[in-house]
Design an enzyme around this catalytic site. Structure first.
Site, mmCIF file in Angstrom:
data_model
loop_
_atom_site.group_PDB
_atom_site.id
_atom_site.type_symbol
_atom_site.label_atom_id
_atom_site.label_comp_id
_atom_site.label_asym_id
_atom_site.label_seq_id
_atom_site.Cartn_x
_atom_site.Cartn_y
_atom_site.Cartn_z
ATOM 1 N N GLU B 86 0.802 -1.231 0.000
ATOM 2 C CA GLU B 86 0.000 0.000 0.000
ATOM 3 C C GLU B 86 0.836 1.283 0.000
ATOM 4 O O GLU B 86 0.369 2.326 0.449
ATOM 5 C CB GLU B 86 -0.944 -0.013 1.200
ATOM 6 C CG GLU B 86 -1.987 -1.112 1.123
ATOM 7 C CD GLU B 86 -3.106 -0.851 2.106
ATOM 8 O OE1 GLU B 86 -4.217 -0.545 1.669
ATOM 9 O OE2 GLU B 86 -2.839 -0.943 3.330
ATOM 10 N N HIS B 105 -0.320 5.412 7.953
ATOM 11 C CA HIS B 105 -1.492 4.586 7.638
ATOM 12 C C HIS B 105 -1.631 3.521 8.716
ATOM 13 O O HIS B 105 -0.684 2.792 8.988
ATOM 14 C CB HIS B 105 -1.345 3.930 6.267
ATOM 15 C CG HIS B 105 -2.387 2.891 6.017
ATOM 16 N ND1 HIS B 105 -3.729 3.187 6.020
ATOM 17 C CD2 HIS B 105 -2.309 1.545 5.825
ATOM 18 C CE1 HIS B 105 -4.425 2.078 5.806
ATOM 19 N NE2 HIS B 105 -3.584 1.063 5.698
ATOM 20 N N HIS B 107 -4.511 0.818 11.256
ATOM 21 C CA HIS B 107 -5.806 0.162 11.517
ATOM 22 C C HIS B 107 -6.138 0.318 12.988
ATOM 23 O O HIS B 107 -6.534 -0.636 13.641
ATOM 24 C CB HIS B 107 -5.730 -1.328 11.167
ATOM 25 C CG HIS B 107 -5.074 -1.657 9.877
ATOM 26 N ND1 HIS B 107 -4.342 -2.810 9.687
ATOM 27 C CD2 HIS B 107 -5.039 -0.990 8.700
ATOM 28 C CE1 HIS B 107 -3.888 -2.830 8.429
ATOM 29 N NE2 HIS B 107 -4.296 -1.739 7.830
ATOM 30 N N HIS B 177 -11.404 -0.582 6.937
ATOM 31 C CA HIS B 177 -9.970 -0.736 6.756
ATOM 32 C C HIS B 177 -9.170 0.019 7.821
ATOM 33 O O HIS B 177 -8.435 -0.580 8.581
ATOM 34 C CB HIS B 177 -9.639 -0.243 5.339
ATOM 35 C CG HIS B 177 -8.206 -0.354 4.925
ATOM 36 N ND1 HIS B 177 -7.799 -0.171 3.635
ATOM 37 C CD2 HIS B 177 -7.084 -0.604 5.623
ATOM 38 C CE1 HIS B 177 -6.481 -0.311 3.552
ATOM 39 N NE2 HIS B 177 -6.038 -0.583 4.756
#
Lengths: 251, 251, 251, 251
Positions: B86, B105, B107, B177
């Protein structure tokens, strides 16, 4: 060795200073403070002054970091060291409330939601939090300073407004910000700062189950007297735990 | 020793690289990243490149694991090492937003529920999360790529769609996500990635109590300026904590 | 050194046994198992047998504690050692599902509530839990054995009923009891047992915010393929963490 | 070496005393007790007496801190040492319930909310908490002593009222205060005190998902028999964990 019964000895004062350092570590270690928040005591020799760490993370405070302040927030012995922006919380409460000898300001995680939901007042759920009495008021900074502040108590005027909201309660919530807790001794203010967090968690959990039976005003008052007479017991446990954590982290 | 005032020295760049390694460990240690997620910075010498670890668990990253990428996600110096699937999240945001110098980024566990409930927008609950402004948008990958994706940002096109949803916000949620967080410096992006998790937890707790008083747009903006000027204080605490955890785990 | 390509070597089998011991420690250390629950693999040499620890706390299992069982739950090499009461869970699932190579039975804390609330089916909230597909069925032991059981799978008949409820899903909830998770490899079953707990927590949090956008069946399937191809990354992290915890506890 | 089969040997009694010390540490280490709360056993030689630590934090108790009490709360061998204010909880339950051999009084965090919400009775959610039977009654101290008490069981009369509310249940909740748990053995009372906390957390989580399928009375009874026959397994795990924590804290 005291000249007057009501005057603290040098030994008393050294012990109190050591307790203030421990209080910083305890409140950090129990999750009430993180990199932010602070704890102060009224100066043992001069009710017009208070003792508070310089601008730093509470978990790292040592005796040499404790500074003396005037009630208007002027540092006496900072010697160029940075001070907390929100020291006015402490000074103005000591000015307005002669009975208050110690103050904690925190953003403790279960309390902040109650600061932002005005329809759900924080109230005593159990005997450990009798100090909440009939509930904690919420200080709405918008009423004092409009809709564009950074929410911080950055001057004497805002400090005085906060003290005004506190009134004769032991705890005042600050909308979108946190809480300020007061007590007649340092050990009690640490106890209350920890149990206001515990109570908020219990109350949030209880409210999801159904209507809650809170303590009556008389129960709160009786329970406060009993439990706060035993404050030495949790203090010793918290102190031991905080010292272990510090030893582990520096070994 | 710099030839131009705006050009970072070699020392600056070494410090920045060390900070990027610490950022990986901090975000892992504070529970924002686990075996997955990543943090990058724009290349200090070339705004058309960025620095990001090779494909590995963030908690284990060392200086030698940091690779350089083109904005289209092409690794420059991977030398056969595996890269994150990603990485396009980072490249396309750096392309679309010249002001962004660092990207996380994640979660993180309190944020994912807000990504999957479109009726409950994430908004700033307290002064620590002013960077959320008027709220974080949700990127719905179905609108860009239909109903059968694996939800991952696996090419430049999806990266560009995500950057489009981000717009000029600081945070974008990704449905089912996680979240992507941006900032003008590395320390701020770490701060924001940690406090977006804190804010989500506080907001979820508050919503169960009743209607929530969020920060006004002006409060959010003022609070962001004040708190992010103090970002060094929590950074030092988090760094110390992460280094202790690593020492404990390797001794 | 293998005589047939599809036959595992002695080295493969030793590694698999070591992984099974690690799986016990990982599942304990990550909070999926406590003093109860168990993890098994199908026997690498004989699909009609499986490997499972003797009756003991998973966190303490060593290689010497792993026993071989027939599919009907008969221990082959127990040599008088006590076996788990609920070994029939494993045997009957291996019998009914030739594709299943590993099974975890747990009482993980966020999953039990979903087992007892039939109106709230567990469904995949994010890309990490694609293995939940269109949701996990609930096994209601009352339908198989009436209203006075101890809820445990204490014989082949109950095991077969449970396998029947599982059908071709990867996870089956057990009302008032816990969950059983299956996978084509040991590392995947550990991954799924951990992420079924994570998903349950995320879903419970999301349901309190409002209507939830779950993964479509196609998204679940695509996401499962991608994320489970990376299962080695979290496995290494969990293994390292579990080994550290054991070292700390025995030093 | 015993003169009568039913009489415990000196060895049995020493082991029981050591277990009582471990029980203090286990309940502290598992988060059921903090600086407050206590655990007792009926005296092995004299059913009209019980053994309970002197007034101190449970986590610090050693063999030398265990005192003997008459059922009316009179200490036999305190020798001036302070005793727990609420020792009457223990004495009056031992008086009213000859089958009870061990008692825990706690303020465990998931249980207190159920004590204050009378519309949400605590009931068994899973096979591990069959001892809750058809539910735990709530003791309302206002009915026994009016609206101004400190909520504590500070005399025999209040102890008798509490025992009355307990009736033939295993657990009684105390409004705004906590819970008292009873069992026929020390290891079972520790197990129940830990699992009443676990059950309360599971039940609170389940109630937010929808209507809950509780254990039937017959299921509760069957499950209790099975799970409590295995109480040695979690006891060993909890004991090991508590001893490690103590070693870590004193090294």
């Amino acid at each position: 060795m005291t000249t007057h019964d009501s005057t603290p000895t040098e030994q008393d004062k050294e012990a109190l200073l050591e307790d203030l350092v421990d209080a910083n570590h305890i409140l950090f270690n129990e999750g009430v403070l993180d990199a932010f928040g602070h704890v102060s005591i009224r100066h043992p020799d001069d009710p017009e002054r208070f003792l508070l760490a310089r601008n730093m993370a509470p978990g790292l405070v040592t005796g040499g970091d404790i500074l003396t302040f005037e009630l208007d927030g002027t540092p006496v012995d900072a010697d160029g060291r940075k001070v907390y922006l929100e020291r006015f919380i402490h000074g103005e409460i000591y000015r307005a409330r002669p009975d208050v000898m110690a103050v904690v300001h925190s953003h403790s995680p279960s309390v902040v939601p109650f600061s932002a939901v005005k329809s759900a007042p924080l109230r005593p759920m159990c005997h450990m939090s009798g100090f909440l009495g009939e509930g904690a008021p919420i200080f709405e900074i918008r009423e004092a300073a409009g809709h564009a502040t950074d929410l911080l108590i950055r001057d004497c005027g805002l400090g005085a407004s906060l003290a005004d909201s506190l009134g004769d309660h032991n705890v005042v919530l600050m909308r979108g910000h946190g809480a300020t807790v007061t007590a007649p001794t340092l050990k009690q203010v640490v106890y209350r700062a920890i149990y206001v967090e515990v109570n908020a968690r219990l109350q949030a959990d209880a409210l999801r189950l159904g209507p809650v039976d809170y303590l009556t005003a008389d129960e709160a008052s009786s329970a406060m007297e009993t439990t706060e007479g035993q404050v030495e017991r949790p203090w010793q446990l918290w102190k031991q735990r905080a010292r272990q954590a510090r030893t582990a982290s520096t070994s």
